[in-house]
Design a protein around this motif. Structure first.
Motif, PDB file in Angstrom:
ATOM      1  N   ARG A 236       2.627   1.599  -3.428  1.00 42.04           N
ATOM      2  CA  ARG A 236       1.703   1.933  -4.533  1.00 42.04           C
ATOM      3  C   ARG A 236       1.355   3.414  -4.562  1.00 42.04           C
ATOM      4  O   ARG A 236       0.825   3.905  -5.559  1.00 42.04           O
ATOM      5  CB  ARG A 236       0.408   1.132  -4.403  1.00 42.04           C
ATOM      6  N   THR A 237       1.611   4.127  -3.497  1.00 44.00           N
ATOM      7  CA  THR A 237       1.309   5.559  -3.473  1.00 44.00           C
ATOM      8  C   THR A 237       2.205   6.247  -4.499  1.00 44.00           C
ATOM      9  O   THR A 237       3.426   6.133  -4.427  1.00 44.00           O
ATOM     10  CB  THR A 237       1.541   6.130  -2.058  1.00 44.00           C
TER      11      THR A 237
ATOM     12  N   ARG B 106       3.728  12.355   2.207  1.00 42.03           N
ATOM     13  CA  ARG B 106       2.461  11.663   1.988  1.00 42.03           C
ATOM     14  C   ARG B 106       2.231  10.734   3.171  1.00 42.03           C
ATOM     15  O   ARG B 106       3.106   9.955   3.530  1.00 42.03           O
ATOM     16  CB  ARG B 106       2.470  10.844   0.695  1.00 42.03           C
TER      17      ARG B 106
ATOM     18  N   MET C  86       7.191   9.229   2.235  1.00 41.81           N
ATOM     19  CA  MET C  86       5.943   8.676   2.759  1.00 41.81           C
ATOM     20  C   MET C  86       6.164   8.066   4.129  1.00 41.81           C
ATOM     21  O   MET C  86       7.231   7.530   4.409  1.00 41.81           O
ATOM     22  CB  MET C  86       5.419   7.596   1.817  1.00 41.81           C
TER      23      MET C  86
ATOM     24  N   GLN D 158       0.835  -1.196   0.000  1.00 38.78           N
ATOM     25  CA  GLN D 158       0.000   0.000   0.000  1.00 38.78           C
ATOM     26  C   GLN D 158       0.879   1.258   0.000  1.00 38.78           C
ATOM     27  O   GLN D 158       0.630   2.201  -0.741  1.00 38.78           O
ATOM     28  CB  GLN D 158      -0.917  -0.010   1.222  1.00 38.78           C
TER      29      GLN D 158
ATOM     30  N   VAL E  84       0.249   7.611   4.618  1.00 38.60           N
ATOM     31  CA  VAL E  84      -0.463   6.445   4.107  1.00 38.60           C
ATOM     32  C   VAL E  84      -1.215   5.806   5.268  1.00 38.60           C
ATOM     33  O   VAL E  84      -0.601   5.260   6.192  1.00 38.60           O
ATOM     34  CB  VAL E  84       0.525   5.438   3.460  1.00 38.60           C
TER      35      VAL E  84
END
Length: 190
Positions: free
Chosen positions: A118-119, A167, A125, A115, A169
């Motif tokens: 895949r960002t 980012r 992140m 997950q 997640v």
């Protein structure tokens, strides 16, 4: 340009709060040692390289056959020494990103790491769960120099939290639980 990601398990902590035993060798409910569980999450992700940062140059028996490179920092070093060793290895390998996984977070799974990976985008992140921002984390090469300037018992989170394009997640509740004391094995979320 395709990302060339090196995955690293940080497993060089002193386990002071765990008592006399090495917490990373501890088993929960008869399952694999904590550190091996973390190492296995790096398999099958298409990573460019995989490694573990340890305190001892001796290959930890819990990690034999895990398919990792072993990078030693020696005993008694600050947390930032593990991060520095991982960053230097990523730089030397030509990696575009460094994926940091901690050896004492048994709820982080390969699905969670997918997950994170895949960002889209070149951004740093970090995972978030239960209002907490923590590893696993993905550090782009452009931040390697800044990460090498961190000192003491500070990991990459101190740097990433200040990065405007970070980012976050989201992961399920309880995912970022870490094991610090023996009773933490028994305090798992239901």
């Amino acid at each position: 340009m395709a990302r060339k990601i090196m995955g690293v398990v940080l497993a060089a902590g002193a386990s002071r709060r765990f008592g006399a035993r090495d917490k990373l060798a501890a088993r929960a409910d008869g399952e694999a040692a904590l550190v091996l569980r973390s190492a296995k999450t790096l398999r099958g992700l298409g990573l460019y390289k995989r490694a573990a940062i340890t305190r001892s140059p001796r290959l930890p028996k819990e990690l034999r056959g895990a398919g990792l490179d072993f990078l030693c920092i020696g005993a008694g070093r600050a947390q930032s020494a593990s991060l520095h060793r991982a960053i230097h290895a990523a730089q030397a390998s030509g990696a575009s990103h460094l994926l940091i996984v901690l050896g004492d977070m048994p709820e982080v799974s390969r699905t969670h790491l997918r997950q994170l990976l895949r960002t889209p985008g070149p951004h740093p992140m970090m995972a978030t769960s239960d209002g907490r921002l923590a590893p696993p984390a993905l550090i782009p090469r452009r931040l390697f120099g800044a990460a090498l300037r961190l000192t003491g018992d500070r990991g990459a989170g101190a740097l990433l939290r200040r990065t405007p394009d970070l980012r976050r997640v989201p992961l399920p509740p309880g995912t970022l639980r870490d094991i610090d004391r023996p009773e933490d094995f028994h305090n798992a979320p239901q």
